[in-house]
Motif scaffolding. Structure first.
Motif, short mmCIF file in Angstrom:
data_model
loop_
_atom_site.label_atom_id
_atom_site.label_comp_id
_atom_site.label_asym_id
_atom_site.label_seq_id
_atom_site.Cartn_x
_atom_site.Cartn_y
_atom_site.Cartn_z
N GLU A 1 1.56 1.87 -3.60
CA GLU A 1 -0.26 2.66 -2.98
C GLU A 1 0.36 4.15 -1.86
OE1 GLU A 1 -4.14 3.04 -3.64
OE2 GLU A 1 -3.13 1.05 -4.13
N TYR B 1 3.05 2.80 0.19
CA TYR B 1 3.75 1.67 0.71
C TYR B 1 3.06 0.54 -0.78
CZ TYR B 1 2.87 -2.63 3.62
OH TYR B 1 3.28 -3.93 3.76
N GLN B 2 3.94 0.28 -0.83
CA GLN B 2 4.40 -0.85 -1.51
C GLN B 2 3.78 -0.66 -3.33
OE1 GLN B 2 5.41 -4.88 -1.01
NE2 GLN B 2 6.26 -2.96 0.45
N ARG C 1 2.46 -12.85 6.64
CA ARG C 1 2.31 -11.29 6.11
C ARG C 1 2.68 -10.84 7.06
NH1 ARG C 1 -1.15 -8.07 3.67
NH2 ARG C 1 -0.24 -5.39 4.13
N ASP D 1 7.83 0.79 3.85
CA ASP D 1 7.49 0.47 3.00
C ASP D 1 7.92 -0.96 3.10
OD1 ASP D 1 6.41 -0.24 0.66
OD2 ASP D 1 8.33 0.83 -0.53
N SER D 2 7.35 -1.51 4.64
CA SER D 2 8.14 -3.46 4.60
C SER D 2 7.55 -4.48 3.75
CB SER D 2 8.54 -3.07 6.42
OG SER D 2 10.65 -2.16 6.03
N ALA D 3 7.77 -5.09 3.55
CA ALA D 3 6.49 -5.78 2.70
C ALA D 3 6.25 -6.96 3.80
CB ALA D 3 7.03 -6.94 1.45
N THR D 4 6.37 -7.13 4.73
CA THR D 4 6.41 -7.95 5.91
C THR D 4 6.57 -8.01 7.36
OG1 THR D 4 7.97 -9.41 5.82
CG2 THR D 4 7.15 -9.85 4.12
#
Length: 488
Positions: A303, A300-301, A256, A479-482
């Motif tokens: 949060e 972010y995700q 990640r 806000d990118s997961a990886t």
């Protein structure tokens, strides 16, 4: 070949019409974004616009509607046989989704208030000869959208074609890096470059990519794992404030937050220590986030993260006590090592494991993922920090900090070790640890860079040095997961 026979045939038919399916230029009057933003100004006026066809609809025998997009704008094009003329009409029948066209015509609004260009002239700008998987949209819903993450990661251009959000990430990435540079330049820092290919790699504990230099009888060389040692030579050479933003390469895992090629920023400032740089680091990140997003808070995700300064400061010892329920100060070195081996279910720790390595392992396993809000972890064990000054008040530890957010380390900083004799001894000690680790774990042997030691021997003033993980910061801000989502 990947080409589609049906599309190749259309390419040939376009050429048979005496048209070049790949012309040299097309002068536009403005972008589609500009057109949409100032539509009242352009109503009933002629414009020249260009874009990729994302939808194509025929209505009757003599009318087509097309949607075209450029970087971030969209407009509908009204294609009527009587307006474009008999010579161009055969071309329109040879168009497909994915083709680029240039249009000249008058702007108007349909009865549903949709911005539309009534085409008087049309040119083919690029004929696609593979199927471009552009999804269909209706309102907020999208259909037939390409979703395979591996395809999107390998063919990033395809992701940019089909996903507007992914294009915006690239745009925001550029703005973030620009704001970082502006912050540094406003503080008098000089941007410098450091070698990408090195005979001697160093500055981090990592496995390098190997290559060779033909012009030097195929001498072995390495891709940079860190710009740290070359940057310190600038400080030795009399430059008081330097930084670089560069690609680093580490031949290690992918997950990640890790990628073999990634973007790092490092800066070094004479006459400062890690306490000063802690304040500068949080101010840099907070300022850039506010400039880009308008706030020091981002989501972010799911949060909400608050980057308002000052951030929390927590020593590694206190983090282990608070988050890992281990009071290191009450344990002997052997007890700490045994505790780490109890936690080490994957058996990654070798026989050469020291107190410092065990302590760091416990922190990584028990504490890191619990650090959600921006937090500085301070004062690491000396065994894992060979380039750092010994802590002024805490024996066995060094003056170092790592900022964490959402369980990710997004930087690293030291009061830099400037004593050449101690540096030489510390690097030798690291090699001795490596010798045993090679037997235990097969890890890479870290070279002893005598040119760096020689540079320190000429005198390096007190210096604070900082690394910032650019890609990870961009992950948080977009806000990118990886990390793969933000590396173009």
């Amino acid at each position: 070949m990947p080409f589609k026979e049906e599309l190749l045939q259309k390419r040939e038919e376009i050429k048979a019409l005496g048209l070049n399916p790949y012309p040299y230029e097309f002068k536009t009057s403005h972008t589609l974004v500009d057109l949409a933003a100032n539509k009242e100004e352009w109503l009933e006026k002629d414009v020249r616009v260009a874009g990729r066809i994302t939808a194509l609809r025929q209505q009757g025998k003599k009318v087509f509607f097309a949607d075209i997009e450029d970087f971030d704008g969209r407009v509908q094009v009204y294609l009527k046989q009587k307006e474009v003329g008999e010579e161009v009409w055969p071309l329109i029948k040879l168009l497909d989704i994915g083709d680029w066209i240039g249009v000249e015509g008058q702007v108007f609004l349909t009865r549903t208030e949709e911005l539309t260009v009534l085409s008087k002239k049309l040119e083919i700008l690029s004929k696609a000869v593979v199927r471009v998987p552009i999804s269909k949209s209706k309102g907020e819903e999208s259909y037939y959208q390409l979703s395979d993450p591996e395809t999107l990661a390998r063919q990033r251009y395809l992701q940019w074609i089909t996903d507007k959000k992914s294009r915006q990430i690239v745009l925001k990435r550029a703005r973030i890096i620009s704001e970082i540079r502006r912050f540094m330049e406003d503080r008098g820092f000089l941007e410098v470059t450091t070698p990408t290919v090195e005979i001697m790699y160093g500055g981090a504990s990592a496995c390098p990519f190997e290559t060779s230099i033909k012009a030097l009888s195929n001498q072995k060389a390495y891709l940079r794992i860190s710009p740290e040692l070359p940057l310190k030579k600038f400080i030795v050479g009399g430059f008081p404030k330097v930084y670089t933003i560069c690609q680093n390469f580490r031949n290690e895992g992918i997950d990640r937050s890790h990628n073999p090629e990634f973007t790092m920023m490092e800066w070094y400032e004479a006459f400062t220590d890690y306490n000063y740089q802690m304040g500068q680091y949080e101010e840099l990140v907070s300022t850039v986030i506010e400039k880009i997003t308008g706030s020091t808070k981002v989501t972010y995700q799911g949060e909400e993260l608050d980057f308002t300064t000052p951030w929390r400061r927590l020593t590694m010892i206190d983090a282990l006590k608070e988050l890992g329920n281990i009071d290191i100060s009450a344990l002997s070195d052997k007890e700490i090592i045994n505790k780490a081996k109890e936690v080490d279910v994957k058996k990654t720790l070798g026989e050469s494991c020291s107190r410092g390595h065990a302590m760091n392992f416990l922190f990584e396993e028990l504490c890191e993922e619990k650090l959600i809000q921006p937090t500085f972890i301070l004062d690491h064990p000396v065994e894992i920090s060979p380039l750092t000054k010994i802590h002024r008040e805490l024996p066995g530890h060094v003056e170092r900090f790592e900022p964490f957010v959402m369980g990710m380390e997004i930087g690293n900083a030291y009061s830099e070790l400037t004593d050449p004799v101690e540096q030489y001894d510390r690097l030798k000690g690291q090699r001795q640890y490596d010798d045993q680790s090679i037997k235990d774990e097969g890890v890479a042997h870290h070279p002893l860079d005598m040119d760096f030691v020689n540079a320190l021997a000429m005198g390096m003033p007190p210096t604070g040095g900082v690394g910032l993980g650019v890609d990870r910061l961009i992950m948080l801000m977009t806000d990118s997961a990886t990390i793969r989502d933000v590396i173009p």
